[in-house]
Scaffold this motif. Structure first.
Motif, PDB file in Angstrom:
ATOM      1  N   LEU A 251       0.827  -1.207   0.000  1.00 13.58           N
ATOM      2  CA  LEU A 251       0.000   0.000   0.000  1.00 13.58           C
ATOM      3  C   LEU A 251       0.865   1.263   0.000  1.00 13.58           C
ATOM      4  CD1 LEU A 251      -2.805  -1.056   2.533  1.00 13.58           C
ATOM      5  CD2 LEU A 251      -3.014  -0.797   0.038  1.00 13.58           C
ATOM      6  N   VAL A 252       1.939   1.257   0.807  1.00  9.65           N
ATOM      7  CA  VAL A 252       2.834   2.421   0.827  1.00  9.65           C
ATOM      8  C   VAL A 252       3.545   2.549  -0.521  1.00  9.65           C
ATOM      9  CG1 VAL A 252       4.794   3.512   1.968  1.00  9.65           C
ATOM     10  CG2 VAL A 252       3.152   2.203   3.316  1.00  9.65           C
ATOM     11  N   ALA A 253       3.945   1.420  -1.103  1.00 10.13           N
ATOM     12  CA  ALA A 253       4.645   1.451  -2.390  1.00 10.13           C
ATOM     13  C   ALA A 253       3.753   2.028  -3.480  1.00 10.13           C
ATOM     14  CB  ALA A 253       5.109   0.047  -2.763  1.00 10.13           C
ATOM     15  N   GLU A 254       2.481   1.666  -3.469  1.00  9.11           N
ATOM     16  CA  GLU A 254       1.566   2.215  -4.469  1.00  9.11           C
ATOM     17  C   GLU A 254       1.474   3.732  -4.339  1.00  9.11           C
ATOM     18  OE1 GLU A 254      -2.073   0.190  -3.790  1.00  9.11           O
ATOM     19  OE2 GLU A 254      -1.438  -1.684  -4.792  1.00  9.11           O
ATOM     20  N   GLN A 255       1.400   4.225  -3.096  1.00  7.06           N
ATOM     21  CA  GLN A 255       1.337   5.672  -2.895  1.00  7.06           C
ATOM     22  C   GLN A 255       2.631   6.346  -3.348  1.00  7.06           C
ATOM     23  OE1 GLN A 255       0.911   6.981   1.172  1.00  7.06           O
ATOM     24  NE2 GLN A 255       0.284   9.049   0.584  1.00  7.06           N
ATOM     25  N   MET A 256       3.777   5.732  -3.031  1.00  3.41           N
ATOM     26  CA  MET A 256       5.059   6.330  -3.405  1.00  3.41           C
ATOM     27  C   MET A 256       5.241   6.355  -4.918  1.00  3.41           C
ATOM     28  SD  MET A 256       6.705   7.430  -0.751  1.00  3.41           S
ATOM     29  CE  MET A 256       8.451   7.435  -1.106  1.00  3.41           C
ATOM     30  N   HIS A 257       4.802   5.321  -5.606  1.00  2.47           N
ATOM     31  CA  HIS A 257       4.898   5.325  -7.065  1.00  2.47           C
ATOM     32  C   HIS A 257       4.053   6.452  -7.663  1.00  2.47           C
ATOM     33  CE1 HIS A 257       6.424   0.942  -7.221  1.00  2.47           C
ATOM     34  NE2 HIS A 257       7.356   1.719  -7.747  1.00  2.47           N
TER      35      HIS A 257
ATOM     36  N   SER B 190       6.135  -8.440  -5.928  1.00  4.30           N
ATOM     37  CA  SER B 190       6.290  -8.184  -7.360  1.00  4.30           C
ATOM     38  C   SER B 190       5.360  -7.052  -7.768  1.00  4.30           C
ATOM     39  CB  SER B 190       5.958  -9.445  -8.161  1.00  4.30           C
ATOM     40  OG  SER B 190       6.864 -10.481  -7.849  1.00  4.30           O
ATOM     41  N   GLY B 191       5.922  -6.081  -8.484  1.00  4.04           N
ATOM     42  CA  GLY B 191       5.159  -4.908  -8.876  1.00  4.04           C
ATOM     43  C   GLY B 191       5.276  -3.767  -7.890  1.00  4.04           C
ATOM     44  N   ALA B 192       5.626  -4.068  -6.629  1.00  8.35           N
ATOM     45  CA  ALA B 192       5.815  -3.019  -5.627  1.00  8.35           C
ATOM     46  C   ALA B 192       7.275  -2.600  -5.549  1.00  8.35           C
ATOM     47  CB  ALA B 192       5.331  -3.501  -4.258  1.00  8.35           C
ATOM     48  N   VAL B 193       8.181  -3.561  -5.685  1.00  3.72           N
ATOM     49  CA  VAL B 193       9.621  -3.300  -5.611  1.00  3.72           C
ATOM     50  C   VAL B 193      10.190  -3.273  -7.027  1.00  3.72           C
ATOM     51  CG1 VAL B 193      11.836  -4.241  -4.860  1.00  3.72           C
ATOM     52  CG2 VAL B 193       9.869  -4.289  -3.308  1.00  3.72           C
ATOM     53  N   ASP B 194      11.044  -2.284  -7.293  1.00  2.76           N
ATOM     54  CA  ASP B 194      11.678  -2.158  -8.611  1.00  2.76           C
ATOM     55  C   ASP B 194      13.129  -2.627  -8.598  1.00  2.76           C
ATOM     56  OD1 ASP B 194       9.368  -0.701  -9.774  1.00  2.76           O
ATOM     57  OD2 ASP B 194       9.981   0.850  -8.346  1.00  2.76           O
ATOM     58  N   ILE B 195      13.789  -2.477  -7.458  1.00  2.00           N
ATOM     59  CA  ILE B 195      15.178  -2.929  -7.311  1.00  2.00           C
ATOM     60  C   ILE B 195      15.210  -3.903  -6.140  1.00  2.00           C
ATOM     61  CG2 ILE B 195      17.578  -2.260  -6.924  1.00  2.00           C
ATOM     62  CD1 ILE B 195      16.912   0.513  -7.977  1.00  2.00           C
ATOM     63  N   TRP B 196      15.336  -5.187  -6.453  1.00  2.00           N
ATOM     64  CA  TRP B 196      15.345  -6.236  -5.442  1.00  2.00           C
ATOM     65  C   TRP B 196      16.751  -6.389  -4.881  1.00  2.00           C
ATOM     66  CZ3 TRP B 196      10.818  -9.124  -4.428  1.00  2.00           C
ATOM     67  CH2 TRP B 196       9.754  -8.859  -5.291  1.00  2.00           C
ATOM     68  N   CYS B 197      16.822  -6.676  -3.584  1.00  2.00           N
ATOM     69  CA  CYS B 197      18.140  -6.819  -2.964  1.00  2.00           C
ATOM     70  C   CYS B 197      18.103  -7.962  -1.944  1.00  2.00           C
ATOM     71  CB  CYS B 197      18.544  -5.501  -2.296  1.00  2.00           C
ATOM     72  SG  CYS B 197      20.280  -5.422  -1.855  1.00  2.00           S
ATOM     73  N   PRO B 198      18.158  -9.209  -2.407  1.00  2.00           N
ATOM     74  CA  PRO B 198      18.172 -10.354  -1.487  1.00  2.00           C
ATOM     75  C   PRO B 198      19.582 -10.620  -0.960  1.00  2.00           C
ATOM     76  CG  PRO B 198      18.214 -11.128  -3.734  1.00  2.00           C
ATOM     77  CD  PRO B 198      18.113  -9.625  -3.817  1.00  2.00           C
ATOM     78  N   LYS B 199      19.672 -11.376   0.136  1.00  2.00           N
ATOM     79  CA  LYS B 199      20.976 -11.860   0.590  1.00  2.00           C
ATOM     80  C   LYS B 199      21.575 -12.748  -0.497  1.00  2.00           C
ATOM     81  CE  LYS B 199      20.150 -12.024   5.616  1.00  2.00           C
ATOM     82  NZ  LYS B 199      18.695 -12.088   5.759  1.00  2.00           N
ATOM     83  N   VAL B 200      22.902 -12.837  -0.515  1.00  2.00           N
ATOM     84  CA  VAL B 200      23.574 -13.554  -1.601  1.00  2.00           C
ATOM     85  C   VAL B 200      23.148 -15.017  -1.667  1.00  2.00           C
ATOM     86  CG1 VAL B 200      25.567 -12.016  -1.671  1.00  2.00           C
ATOM     87  CG2 VAL B 200      25.601 -13.983  -0.119  1.00  2.00           C
ATOM     88  N   ASN B 201      22.976 -15.662  -0.510  1.00  2.00           N
ATOM     89  CA  ASN B 201      22.580 -17.075  -0.537  1.00  2.00           C
ATOM     90  C   ASN B 201      21.136 -17.233  -0.998  1.00  2.00           C
ATOM     91  OD1 ASN B 201      21.971 -15.762   1.939  1.00  2.00           O
ATOM     92  ND2 ASN B 201      21.624 -17.725   2.957  1.00  2.00           N
ATOM     93  N   LYS B 202      20.263 -16.307  -0.594  1.00  2.00           N
ATOM     94  CA  LYS B 202      18.862 -16.394  -1.022  1.00  2.00           C
ATOM     95  C   LYS B 202      18.733 -16.104  -2.519  1.00  2.00           C
ATOM     96  CE  LYS B 202      17.322 -17.428   3.021  1.00  2.00           C
ATOM     97  NZ  LYS B 202      16.819 -18.805   3.286  1.00  2.00           N
ATOM     98  N   TYR B 203      19.558 -15.193  -3.014  1.00  2.00           N
ATOM     99  CA  TYR B 203      19.538 -14.949  -4.457  1.00  2.00           C
ATOM    100  C   TYR B 203      19.923 -16.216  -5.218  1.00  2.00           C
ATOM    101  CZ  TYR B 203      21.201 -13.810  -9.071  1.00  2.00           C
ATOM    102  OH  TYR B 203      21.407 -13.835 -10.426  1.00  2.00           O
ATOM    103  N   GLN B 204      21.015 -16.839  -4.800  1.00  2.00           N
ATOM    104  CA  GLN B 204      21.498 -18.005  -5.540  1.00  2.00           C
ATOM    105  C   GLN B 204      20.514 -19.168  -5.450  1.00  2.00           C
ATOM    106  OE1 GLN B 204      25.793 -18.585  -5.612  1.00  2.00           O
ATOM    107  NE2 GLN B 204      25.486 -20.742  -5.107  1.00  2.00           N
ATOM    108  N   GLU B 205      19.855 -19.309  -4.297  1.00  2.00           N
ATOM    109  CA  GLU B 205      18.894 -20.397  -4.125  1.00  2.00           C
ATOM    110  C   GLU B 205      17.590 -20.137  -4.882  1.00  2.00           C
ATOM    111  OE1 GLU B 205      18.522 -20.449   0.070  1.00  2.00           O
ATOM    112  OE2 GLU B 205      20.542 -21.261   0.424  1.00  2.00           O
ATOM    113  N   ASN B 206      17.290 -18.869  -5.175  1.00  2.00           N
ATOM    114  CA  ASN B 206      16.029 -18.509  -5.840  1.00  2.00           C
ATOM    115  C   ASN B 206      16.295 -17.737  -7.129  1.00  2.00           C
ATOM    116  OD1 ASN B 206      13.842 -19.157  -3.589  1.00  2.00           O
ATOM    117  ND2 ASN B 206      15.570 -18.160  -2.570  1.00  2.00           N
ATOM    118  N   ARG B 207      17.324 -18.147  -7.824  1.00  2.00           N
ATOM    119  CA  ARG B 207      17.767 -17.386  -8.984  1.00  2.00           C
ATOM    120  C   ARG B 207      16.694 -17.312 -10.071  1.00  2.00           C
ATOM    121  NH1 ARG B 207      23.167 -18.590 -12.647  1.00  2.00           N
ATOM    122  NH2 ARG B 207      22.917 -16.795 -14.057  1.00  2.00           N
ATOM    123  N   ALA B 208      15.925 -18.367 -10.244  1.00  2.00           N
ATOM    124  CA  ALA B 208      14.902 -18.367 -11.295  1.00  2.00           C
ATOM    125  C   ALA B 208      13.894 -17.241 -11.063  1.00  2.00           C
ATOM    126  CB  ALA B 208      14.200 -19.716 -11.348  1.00  2.00           C
TER     127      ALA B 208
END
Length: 732
Positions: A526-532, A550-568
C-alpha cells in the motif's frame, strides 16, 4: 647417529700403559714450554646480532637432520631430487600446523615403498587424508588431499587444494640442503656496536591476512604488482623491529628520487573475539562450529589502515609490541614496469627491498559507466560523535567530505540520505531543510558518487517482526492511516520538488521499509503504491527475500545465498524490467561471500566478480560506520534488538571503515572490495572483445557465491591474465 671409527693394527700406538707414561714425562722435561700448552686466544670482539644468531641457528637446525656426506662412510645419501622420505610426517605437520588450518597427523602408514598415507584431524575432528607418491618427474613426488566428510563439497575442495600446495612446499623445504657460508667479519658486528638496532622486513600480498604473530622474517624482499593505468597498486610490508624506538620506511625510484602518487599507511590490528557462525551471527548463537573461518578466535588481525604523512618519501613510526604492518600504494598513469626501492631503517640487509609495479596499457572507463551499484549505509550522527564535532555544525562538514572521498576511493557510487536528518517540525507540518540537504548531496556528488539513495521512511512498530503494519519514521504514526498518508504525501512532494529543481530526480532511488516479509507485505504494498504515484520515475529499492512484492519493488536486494537459491525468481523479475542487487549483513556465514573479519579478503573481491557470473546490478551493506562499541577495541557486539544474549553481530558487520583522529581510515576489507570493482571494469572490457576468454578467466576462480578460489596466488595469476588480455585487445 654415532659411527665408531676403527683403526687398522698398523695405525695403533705401539706404547701403552707404563711405557706411554715414561714417554710423556720425558717430553715434558725436554720441552718445558709445552707443559702448560699454548696461551689462550684473546677474547673475541665479534658477536652475532640477534637476527644473525637466529639465521645461523636455523641453518644449524636444518643441517642437524642432514645425511652425513663424509666420503669415508658409505651411508645412504639424499636422493638427487632432494626429497627426504623419512621426514614426510614432519613436513606434513609443518604444512598444516598454521593457525588457518590447525590440523595434525594422527596416523601415517606406508601403502607401498613409494606411497605413504597420512590421516589428519583439526581441533574439531574435521578429517583429512593426504597421500604422497614418489614419481619420476619433477619434483619427484605428487600429493593428493581429501578433506572433510564429503570431499566433493566446494569448501572441502578449496581447503584440500590449499593443503596440497602447502604440503608440496613443505616437503621440498624439508629436503632442501643448506650450507653454512664461510665466515667473514661483515656477517657480525663489533661488541661495542648496538646490535639491537636492526629490523627485518618482507612483502606480503595486500589480500593476504596478517596477524601480530606473523613471522616477519619469512617473507620475500622482492615483489611484483600488476595494475592498469589509473589504478592503485598496493603491497603490504611487515617489519619486525629489534627493541628500537622507531623505524623508518622510505620509497624512491632507482635513481633515488621521490615517487609521484606514492602513499604509505600503517595497518593497525583489531580484535576478533568470536568466530562467524556457520549460517549467521557468531558460533555461539547455535553452537555449531564454522570450519570456513581463516583462524580460530580469539585473535588480533591487521585491519585498520592509517594514512601517514610523507616527508621526502619517508615515514617514521614509533615501535610498539610486535611487528609493524605498512601498506605501500602508488598510482601509475604510464604503461610499463618500474622498480621502486624500499629502504627500511635500520635494516638487517643493507640492500633495499624491491617493489616492481607493472602497469598494463589499459585504462578503466568512468566509475559511473560500470553499471554496478555499491552502497554502504552510514551514520552522520556517529561521524559527529567519533570525531568530536557537533552534527551539522561548520566543523562537521569537512569531516563528512573526508568520508565521502573515502567512499568514492573505495568504489562506492551510491550514498543514502535519511529523511529525519532533513525534515524539521514546524507546527503541524514537517518542512524540508533544503539548504542542509543541498550541501549534503553536493558533497557526495563532488566526491564522485552518483546515485542518491533515500533511506527507509517506515519501520515495524516497536521493532516487532510479527507486526503486519508499518509506521512512518517521522512522525511515528501508522503509515497507511489517513494521517500517515497525508504526512507522507506532503514530505514526498517537498522532496520531489527539491530534486526536480536541481536535476537530480533521475539519480534518486527510494526505500520504504527495510527487509519486508510476507507478514507485512500487504502494508508495504500500500505504501509502495502511494510512493509510485507521488514519485513517478523514482524506483523503489528494498532488501527483501519475499516474493509477495512483485510490482511493488523495482530494485530487489536479497541476501547472496537467497539470491542463488532462488535465482529463477529473480531472473524472471529482471526479465520484467526490475533490477537485482544482493546484500550481506550478519548472514550468511559458512562458505558464502560476506566481508567479515575472520574471512578471506578475497570474498570481498568476489562481490564484483559475481556481477559477471550472475549479471546482478549492485551490492548493499548496512555497515559503513554503525559502531556499537569502540571499533579499535571491540569487533563482536550485541545485537541491538537482543542485548546480553547469544545473538551477536559478527566481527566487522557494523563497520568497514574506522574513525581515525583526523578523519576516517580505510580497512583491508574495504580495499579488497575496491580491487574487485577494478577487476569488474576489466572483465566487462574483455567480455566485449573476447567473451570466451572472459568466461574462462571468471570460471577459473569464481563459480558461485559459495564456490570460489581462496588461493591468493591463483587469483593473482588470473588477474594478471585478465590485464594482459584487455591490454592486448586495446592495442589491436
Amino acid at each position: 647417529m654415532m659411527i665408531p671409527r676403527v683403526r687398522s693394527k698398523s695405525s695403533q700406538w705401539p706404547l701403552t700403559g707404563p711405557g706411554m707414561r715414561f714417554l710423556w714425562l720425558g717430553l715434558a722435561l725436554l720441552l718445558p714450554g709445552c707443559s702448560s700448552g699454548p696461551p689462550p686466544a684473546p677474547a673475541s670482539t665479534i658477536t652475532f646480532t640477534d637476527a644473525q644468531a637466529r639465521q645461523t641457528k636455523g641453518v644449524l637446525e636444518d643441517l642437524a637432520g642432514e645425511t652425513p656426506r663424509d666420503p669415508n662412510f658409505t651411508l645412504e645419501l639424499l636422493p638427487p631430487d632432494g626429497i627426504r622420505w623419512d621426514t614426510l610426517e614432519d613436513a606434513v605437520n609443518f604444512a598444516v600446523g598454521i593457525p588457518e588450518l590447525e590440523m595434525a597427523v594422527t596416523q601415517g602408514r606406508d601403502r607401498s615403498q613409494d606411497v605413504r598415507v597420512f590421516h589428519l584431524v583439526d581441533a574439531h575432528d574435521f578429517p583429512a587424508c593426504i597421500t604422497v607418491r614418489r614419481t619420476d618427474s619433477s619434483p619427484g613426488f605428487e600429493v593428493d588431499v581429501l578433506v572433510g566428510p564429503d570431499p566433493t563439497e566446494s569448501f572441502s575442495r578449496r581447503k584440500a587444494e590449499r593443503i596440497r600446495k602447502r604440503v608440496e612446499q613443505a616437503i621440498i623445504r624439508y629436503g632442501r640442503i643448506r650450507r653454512v657460508p664461510a665466515f667473514n667479519a661483515s656477517m657480525a658486528s663489533p661488541m661495542n656496536e648496538d646490535s639491537s638496532t636492526l629490523v627485518e622486513a618482507g612483502f606480503h600480498d595486500e589480500l593476504t591476512l596478517l596477524y601480530p604473530d606473523t613471522d616477519a622474517t619469512d617473507a620475500p624482499r622482492e615483489w611484483t604488482s600488476d595494475t592498469a593505468r589509473g589504478w592503485l597498486a598496493g603491497v603490504h610490508l611487515l617489519v619486525q623491529p629489534q627493541d628500537i624506538p622507531s623505524t623508518g620506511v622510505r620509497v624512491t625510484d632507482e635513481q633515488g628520487r621521490t615517487v609521484d602518487g606514492l602513499a604509505i599507511y600503517r595497518i593497525h590490528d583489531v580484535p576478533v573475539e568470536e568466530n562467524t557462525g556457520l549460517d549467521s551471527r557468531t558460533e555461539q548463537f547455535k553452537g555449531s562450529v564454522n570450519p570456513h573461518v581463516v583462524r580460530r578466535a580469539p585473535f588480533q588481525i591487521y585491519e585498520a589502515i592509517e594514512p601517514l604523512a610523507l616527508h621526502d618519501g619517508e615515514v617514521i613510526v614509533s615501535r610498539t609490541e610486535g611487528p609493524i604492518a605498512y601498506r605501500l600504494e602508488v598510482q601509475s598513469d604510464e604503461p610499463g614496469s618500474r622498480v621502486l626501492l624500499v629502504d627500511v631503517t635500520p635494516d638487517v640487509d643493507d640492500a633495499p627491498l624491491e617493489w616492481t609495479v607493472r602497469t598494463h596499457d589499459w585504462a578503466s572507463p568512468s566509475r559511473q559507466s560500470l553499471g554496478f551499484g555499491y552502497t554502504n549505509w552510514f551514520s552522520p550522527s556517529l561521524i559527529a560523535r567519533y570525531h568530536d564535532v557537533e552534527l551539522w555544525s561548520d566543523a562537521f562538514w569537512p569531516v563528512l567530505v573526508a568520508y565521502a572521498e573515502l567512499m568514492a576511493r573505495g568504489g562506492q557510487d551510491t550514498f543514502w540520505m535519511k529523511w529525519p536528518d532533513f525534515f524539521e517540525r514546524d507546527g503541524d507540518r514537517w518542512v524540508l531543510n533544503e539548504a542542509r540537504l543541498d550541501r549534503f548531496i553536493r558533497i557526495f556528488l563532488d566526491a564522485g558518487l552518483y546515485r542518491i539513495e533515500g533511506a527507509p521512511i517506515a519501520r515495524r512498530p516497536g521493532g516487532d517482526w510479527s507486526s503486519s503494519t508499518l509506521e512512518l519514521s517521522i512522525p511515528r504514526v501508522p503509515a497507511n492511516d489517513p494521517e500517515g498518508r497525508l504526512l507522507l504525501a506532503d514530505m514526498a512532494g517537498q522532496l520531489s520538488a527539491f530534486m526536480s529543481s536541481r536535476g537530480w530526480t533521475d539519480q534518486w532511488v527510494q526505500h520504504i521499509a527495510d527487509e519486508p516479509t510476507d507478514v507485512n507485505a500487504e502494508a508495504y504494498r500500500l505504501v509502495a503504491e502511494q510512493m509510485h504515484e507521488l514519485l513517478p520515475g523514482v524506483p523503489i529499492m528494498e532488501a527483501t527475500m519475499t516474493r509477495s512484492l512483485s510490482g511493488a519493488v523495482d530494485i530487489w536486494c536479497p541476501k547472496v545465498n537467497k539470491y542463488q537459491e532462488n535465482r529463477a525468481f529473480f531472473d524472471a523479475r529482471r526479465a520484467e524490467g526490475d533490477q537485482v542487487w544482493t546484500y550481506t549483513c550478519l548472514a550468511p556465514g559458512g562458505p558464502w561471500l560476506n566481508r567479515l573479519m575472520d574471512q578471506e579478503r578475497l570474498r570481498s573481491v568476489y562481490f564484483a566478480w559475481a556481477a559477471m557470473t550472475f549479471d546482478v546490478d549492485g551490492y548493499l551493506h548496512w555497515g559503513l560506520n554503525h559502531y556499537k562499541a569502540d571499533p579499535f577495541e571491540q569487533s563482536v557486539v550485541d545485537h541491538p534488538a537482543m542485548p546480553g544474549t547469544t545473538n551477536k553481530l559478527p566481527a566487522g558487520d557494523t563497520h568497514v571503515v574506522f574513525p581515525g583522529p583526523d578523519g576516517p581510515w580505510s580497512s583491508t576489507r574495504f580495499e579488497a572490495q575496491r580491487i574487485g570493482l577494478e577487476d569488474l571494469a576489466a572483465l566487462q572490457a574483455l567480455k566485449r572483445s573476447d567473451p570466451q576468454a572472459c568466461q574462462r578467466i571468471v570460471d577459473s576462480i569464481f563459480r558461485g557465491y559459495d564456490d570460489w578460489e581462496d588461493d591468493v596466488e591463483t587469483y593473482r595469476q588470473q588477474r594478471r591474465a585478465l590485464l594482459e588480455a584487455v591490454a592486448s585487445a586495446a592495442s589491436d
